[in-house]
Design an enzyme around this catalytic site. Structure first.
Site, mmCIF file in Angstrom:
data_model
loop_
_atom_site.group_PDB
_atom_site.id
_atom_site.type_symbol
_atom_site.label_atom_id
_atom_site.label_comp_id
_atom_site.label_asym_id
_atom_site.label_seq_id
_atom_site.Cartn_x
_atom_site.Cartn_y
_atom_site.Cartn_z
ATOM 1 N N CYS A 57 0.822 -1.215 0.000
ATOM 2 C CA CYS A 57 0.000 0.000 0.000
ATOM 3 C C CYS A 57 0.855 1.264 0.000
ATOM 4 C CB CYS A 57 -0.949 0.013 1.199
ATOM 5 S SG CYS A 57 -0.095 0.049 2.776
ATOM 6 N N ASP A 103 2.243 2.669 2.592
ATOM 7 C CA ASP A 103 2.154 3.450 3.828
ATOM 8 C C ASP A 103 3.433 3.306 4.654
ATOM 9 O OD1 ASP A 103 -0.303 4.025 2.928
ATOM 10 O OD2 ASP A 103 -1.423 2.980 4.478
ATOM 11 N N CYS A 140 -3.037 5.389 5.762
ATOM 12 C CA CYS A 140 -4.500 5.354 5.810
ATOM 13 C C CYS A 140 -5.011 5.664 7.220
ATOM 14 C CB CYS A 140 -4.982 3.977 5.385
ATOM 15 S SG CYS A 140 -4.569 2.719 6.594
ATOM 16 N N CYS A 173 -2.376 -2.740 8.902
ATOM 17 C CA CYS A 173 -2.031 -1.364 9.292
ATOM 18 C C CYS A 173 -1.495 -1.346 10.728
ATOM 19 C CB CYS A 173 -3.252 -0.460 9.177
ATOM 20 S SG CYS A 173 -4.186 -0.674 7.640
HETATM 21 FE FE1 FES Z 1 -1.620 0.045 4.299
HETATM 22 FE FE2 FES Z 1 -3.320 0.921 6.032
HETATM 23 S S1 FES Z 1 -3.727 0.433 3.968
HETATM 24 S S2 FES Z 1 -1.216 0.667 6.298
#
Ligand code: FES
Length: 128
Positions: A35, A37, A60, A104
């Site tokens: 993702c 992040d 997110c 996450c």
């Molecule tokens: Fe990847 Fe939340 S969608 S950390």
């Protein structure tokens, strides 16, 4: 049913411990390649206890809420307890995360462990 618990929404909207700690004793980063992040944790350690903690998260809502909750959970705690913190415990404290958002909370566990490791490495390097 709402996708996110009220606790998640609260920590997302009003994240605790956001920012950078100047002269941190340990800094750890974790990212999720899928993702994109990224979470960064800064620790101030006194007497093997977390005297202060801050985070920066590019991610997110669940990642921000997880960072916020995780920092609250480790503040004032001895390093032995900090290292025992799991992503499941973070998710539980948030009153749950949707299954596809559990990863996450893994960022919080990993970034905290990396920060403690960084602290230990710096201490080892400073030893005569
Ligand atoms: Fe990847 Fe939340 S969608 S950390």
């Amino acid at each position: 049913m709402a996708l996110y618990s009220e606790t998640v929404m609260d920590h997302f909207r009003h994240p605790r411990n956001v920012g950078v700690l100047e002269n941190a004793d340990g800094v750890g980063e974790a990212g999720n390649a899928k993702c994109g992040d990224i979470m960064k944790i800064y620790l101030k350690i006194r007497d093997d206890t977390v005297a202060d903690v801050k985070f920066e998260t590019f991610g997110c809502a669940s990642a921000i809420a997880s960072s916020s909750m995780a920092t609250e959970l480790i503040k004032g705690k001895p390093l032995s307890e900090v290292l025992a913190l799991t992503n499941r415990a973070v998710a539980q404290a948030l009153d749950g995360l949707p299954p596809h958002k559990l990863h996450c909370s893994v960022l919080a566990e990993e970034a905290i462990r990396a920060a403690v490791q960084d602290y230990c490495n710096r201490r080892a390097a400073a030893r005569p």
